[in-house]
Design an enzyme around this catalytic site. Structure first.
Site, PDB file in Angstrom:
ATOM      1  N   GLU A  49      49.203  20.536  55.169  1.00  0.00           N
ATOM      2  CA  GLU A  49      49.459  21.787  55.892  1.00  0.00           C
ATOM      3  C   GLU A  49      48.481  22.880  55.507  1.00  0.00           C
ATOM      4  OE1 GLU A  49      51.726  19.907  54.450  1.00  0.00           O
ATOM      5  OE2 GLU A  49      53.330  19.474  55.881  1.00  0.00           O
ATOM      6  N   PHE A 111      68.246  19.892  51.509  1.00  0.00           N
ATOM      7  CA  PHE A 111      67.028  19.090  51.402  1.00  0.00           C
ATOM      8  C   PHE A 111      65.892  19.779  52.168  1.00  0.00           C
ATOM      9  CE2 PHE A 111      64.328  15.652  53.239  1.00  0.00           C
ATOM     10  CZ  PHE A 111      63.703  15.307  52.050  1.00  0.00           C
ATOM     11  N   GLN A 112      64.777  19.921  51.533  1.00  0.00           N
ATOM     12  CA  GLN A 112      63.575  20.543  52.108  1.00  0.00           C
ATOM     13  C   GLN A 112      63.811  21.983  52.549  1.00  0.00           C
ATOM     14  OE1 GLN A 112      61.765  17.757  54.932  1.00  0.00           O
ATOM     15  NE2 GLN A 112      60.543  16.971  53.236  1.00  0.00           N
ATOM     16  N   LYS A 161      66.634  24.249  62.480  1.00  0.00           N
ATOM     17  CA  LYS A 161      66.678  23.070  63.351  1.00  0.00           C
ATOM     18  C   LYS A 161      67.760  23.186  64.427  1.00  0.00           C
ATOM     19  CE  LYS A 161      66.262  18.057  63.052  1.00  0.00           C
ATOM     20  NZ  LYS A 161      66.148  16.891  62.166  1.00  0.00           N
ATOM     21  N   MET A 478      30.115  28.082  39.827  1.00  0.00           N
ATOM     22  CA  MET A 478      30.258  29.523  39.640  1.00  0.00           C
ATOM     23  C   MET A 478      30.952  29.838  38.309  1.00  0.00           C
ATOM     24  SD  MET A 478      29.454  32.377  40.773  1.00  0.00           S
ATOM     25  CE  MET A 478      29.256  32.813  42.499  1.00  0.00           C
TER      26      MET A 478
HETATM   27  C1  LIG Z   1      41.776  27.382  44.726  1.00  0.00           C
HETATM   28  C2  LIG Z   1      40.840  27.995  43.741  1.00  0.00           C
HETATM   29  N1  LIG Z   1      40.925  27.651  42.436  1.00  0.00           N
HETATM   30  C3  LIG Z   1      40.072  28.191  41.543  1.00  0.00           C
HETATM   31  C4  LIG Z   1      39.123  29.086  41.927  1.00  0.00           C
HETATM   32  C5  LIG Z   1      38.168  29.696  40.901  1.00  0.00           C
HETATM   33  N2  LIG Z   1      36.781  29.328  41.213  1.00  0.00           N
HETATM   34  C6  LIG Z   1      35.924  30.121  41.855  1.00  0.00           C
HETATM   35  S1  LIG Z   1      34.433  29.426  42.141  1.00  0.00           S
HETATM   36  C7  LIG Z   1      34.906  28.009  41.341  1.00  0.00           C
HETATM   37  C8  LIG Z   1      33.964  26.849  41.223  1.00  0.00           C
HETATM   38  C9  LIG Z   1      33.548  26.323  42.552  1.00  0.00           C
HETATM   39  O1  LIG Z   1      32.881  25.109  42.359  1.00  0.00           O
HETATM   40  P1  LIG Z   1      32.218  24.353  43.556  1.00  0.00           P
HETATM   41  O2  LIG Z   1      33.133  24.310  44.723  1.00  0.00           O
HETATM   42  O3  LIG Z   1      31.714  23.053  43.084  1.00  0.00           O
HETATM   43  O4  LIG Z   1      31.037  25.310  43.977  1.00  0.00           O
HETATM   44  P2  LIG Z   1      29.728  25.791  43.184  1.00  0.00           P
HETATM   45  O5  LIG Z   1      30.092  27.067  42.492  1.00  0.00           O
HETATM   46  O6  LIG Z   1      29.348  24.705  42.216  1.00  0.00           O
HETATM   47  O7  LIG Z   1      28.724  26.005  44.265  1.00  0.00           O
HETATM   48  C10 LIG Z   1      36.220  28.113  40.869  1.00  0.00           C
HETATM   49  C11 LIG Z   1      36.925  27.074  40.094  1.00  0.00           C
HETATM   50  C12 LIG Z   1      39.086  29.430  43.295  1.00  0.00           C
HETATM   51  N3  LIG Z   1      38.217  30.315  43.794  1.00  0.00           N
HETATM   52  N4  LIG Z   1      39.933  28.844  44.182  1.00  0.00           N
END
Ligand SMILES: Cc1ncc(C[n+]2csc(CCOP(=O)(O)OP(=O)(O)O)c2C)c(N)n1
Length: 600
Positions: A49, A111-112, A161, A478
């Site tokens: 979803e 449930f749910q 429902k 990042m």
């Molecule tokens: C759902 C979620 N969890 C954690 C984060 C924290 N976060 C921001 S950037 C990042 C790393 C992203 O890695 P990747 O998708 O491999 O991209 P890159 O930075 O290597 O280009 C994380 C863990 C987030 N933005 N969203």
């Protein structure tokens, strides 16, 4: 003639002009899935979803129409929450329909059962549990009206429902009237005049265009206003494409990873005309140090945004498109009446000097590891201002925002406000479903990609030919960058370890897969992938994990402290702070599958 509540749901969606619903069925929503079979509405069966929600967002952002997602009660609804929060933060018009346990069971931990209206209250513009089948058409009509007017956003309609199964009459309201909900769209003429006078008096003005420019369809009015008074323009992460990158008055993107000139122009401005932007912390940096010498004209359809972060001298509540047009008209009148055009020659000389002196840099060595910037720039060149780019969240997102030229609105789709990893794959599918004739390139990180990659099955099943590119650095890039820069290279939980073989993964999903790990092969790989055209494809760009996004304003720092390169960073910001740490990006920190010899 009486119909069931479930039929009323589907007929209401039809009456609202819905052409596609992204969803996933289940017990409580089952009655509504039956009449779908007799409806012209297309249903795209997402694998999760959250995917359905992001697909609806991608569809909405690409088309400007309301995206629709449908889910069952309990876990179906809670899986939608991230997408709803994402849509709320980025002002994306969305209507979510959820099933609910029967009215009599509500509150009994059936449930749910999940209290989805309670859970989503803070992340929806409006929500409602419909307890009477007769109200379904009005509730859905109101949902579309609220989602798409004023500041757009997500609306959730929850239907138990028994209400879906009840009999009711059907009359879809021609018009919706909600007392107390009347967004102000025209700017107050006195304030508009003030704004025009500010423009005449300014010597270092900048238009700070935000996502509202795209949402309101105000790009032409922005162009007119900017050209009328020769005003420089910056476009935020949410506004990329709202003003053509190729336009000589465009300075680029402001913000933590913005273009140096855009960041510095805002910082040194004496007048900021904020159009549908919200002085987000990623743009302002340290708020108390942000653009200290600037007067501010703030235009926003949401009165709550005005003065929230920065007190404006000229507050204007209204739709960006209309107010930008009003300001331009008023300026034109003033010019026609003999007002002198502001003298911006000195400002433009300074801006041009900055642009010359501060270009984006990437030191790709012909035989060195493939730089992510090289792959992303090449994708941009291939698109040449056409098509739609959708990203995940991380370094790849910032490079795609910085390095690709966006020439038109709705050509750049990302999760800006919430920063949701996992956004890219489903949002790209939604964008392509909405704009089947436009090339859609998804640029995802390997971390983000692994959050929702199962939706490749949806793309395959529904034959949605997106070019999915993974910027594969084996790492949560990042976060790794922050650990390198702020935690003295103490890398904690950022090496993804085993990343699935993406070419084999593509094969498993029944789609073509390509791999590229050399700068010299980038163009040919993109050509091959783009030539496919009739089915989704996956491209695995194996890139240098040590690369960092610059420019960068240190978190919480002032925009005056913008840093342009790693060398400058270590010299200025981190001088002496690297005690005992290894070389930046030393071999030991390179993820296993990217080490020399392991790239197959
Ligand atoms: C759902 C979620 N969890 C954690 C984060 C924290 N976060 C921001 S950037 C990042 C790393 C992203 O890695 P990747 O998708 O491999 O991209 P890159 O930075 O290597 O280009 C994380 C863990 C987030 N933005 N969203």
């Amino acid at each position: 003639m009486e119909i069931s509540g479930a039929q009323a749901v589907i007929k209401s969606l039809e009456a609202a002009g819905v052409e596609v619903v992204f969803g996933h069925p289940g017990g409580a929503i089952l009655p509504a899935y039956d009449p779908l079979l007799d409806s012209p509405i297309r249903h795209v069966l997402a694998r999760h979803e959250q995917g359905a929600g992001h697909m609806a967002e991608g569809y909405a952002q690409a088309t400007g129409r309301v995206g629709v997602a449908m889910a069952t009660s309990g876990p179906g609804g809670t899986n939608l929450v991230t997408a709803l929060a994402d849509a709320y933060m980025d002002s994306v018009p969305l209507v979510a329909i959820t099933g609910q346990v029967p009215t009599g069971a509500v509150g009994g931990d059936a449930f749910q059962e999940a209290d989805i209206t309670g859970i989503t209250m803070p992340v929806t513009k409006h929500n409602e549990m419909v307890r009477d089948a007769e109200r379904i058409p009005a509730a859905i009509a109101e949902a579309f009206h609220i989602a798409s007017t004023g500041r757009p956003g997500p609306v959730l309609i929850d239907v138990p429902k028994d209400v879906l199964n009840a009999r009711c009459g059907f009359a879809y309201p021609e018009q919706v009237s909600l007392p107390g909900y009347k967004p102000t769209v025209r700017g107050h003429q006195k304030m508009v005049k003030e704004a025009a006078r500010e423009v005449l008096a300014a010597r270092r003005p900048v238009i700070y265009a935000g996502g509202g420019v795209i949402k309101s369809g105000g790009h032409d009015e922005l162009l007119r206003l900017a050209e009328l008074a020769d005003l420089p323009v910056v476009t935020t992460l949410m506004a990329r494409g709202g003003f053509p990158d190729s336009h000589p008055q465009h300075l680029g993107m402001p913000g933590m990873h913005g273009h140096w000139t855009a960041v510095t122009a805002l910082q040194r401005a004496d007048l900021i005309i904020a159009l549908g932007s919200r002085f987000d912390d990623r743009v302002t940096g340290d708020l108390s140090a942000f653009a200290r010498g600037a007067r501010v004209v703030h235009v926003d359809i949401d009165p709550a945004e005005i003065g929230k972060n920065r007190e404006p001298e000229v507050p204007i509540v209204g739709d960006c498109r209309i107010v930008a047009g009003q300001i331009a008209d008023t300026l034109q009148e003033l010019f026609d009446a003999g007002a002198e055009r502001p003298d911006l020659a000195g400002w433009w000389t300074t801006l041009r000097d900055w642009q010359q002196g501060h270009p984006l840099r990437c030191d790709q060595q012909p035989d060195g590891p493939l730089k992510p910037q090289t792959a992303i720039s090449a994708l941009g060149h291939k698109l040449a201002g056409q098509g739609i780019v959708v990203t995940g969240v991380g370094q790849h997102q910032m490079w795609a925002a910085q390095l690709i030229d966006y020439e038109r609105p709705r050509s750049w789709i990302n999760s800006g406000g919430l920063g949701t990893m996992g956004f890219c794959v489903p949002a790209a599918i939604g964008a392509k479903v909405g704009r089947p004739d436009t090339p859609v390139v998804a640029i995802d990180g390997d971390g983000s990609f692994q959050m929702t990659l199962q939706e490749l099955a949806t793309a395959k099943t529904e034959n949605v030919p997106v070019v999915f590119c993974v910027i594969n650095n084996g790492s949560l890039g990042m976060v790794r960058q922050w650990q390198e820069l702020f935690y003295a290279e103490r890398y904690s939980q950022v090496d993804l370890g085993y990343v699935p073989d993406l070419v084999k993964l593509a094969e498993a999903f029944g789609i073509p897969g390509f791999r590229c790990d050399k700068a010299a092969d980038v163009e040919a790989t993109i050509d091959k992938a783009m030539a496919v055209g009739d089915t989704p494809v996956l491209v695995d760009f194996r890139v240098d994990v040590t690369e960092k996004v610059f420019p960068m304003v240190p978190a919480g720092g002032s925009n005056d402290e913008i840093v342009e390169s790693a060398e400058e960073w270590y010299e200025k910001v981190a001088a002496g702070a690297k005690d005992g740490a290894g070389e930046p990006g030393g071999a030991a920190s390179v993820p296993e599958h990217l080490r020399e010899g392991n790239v197959v």
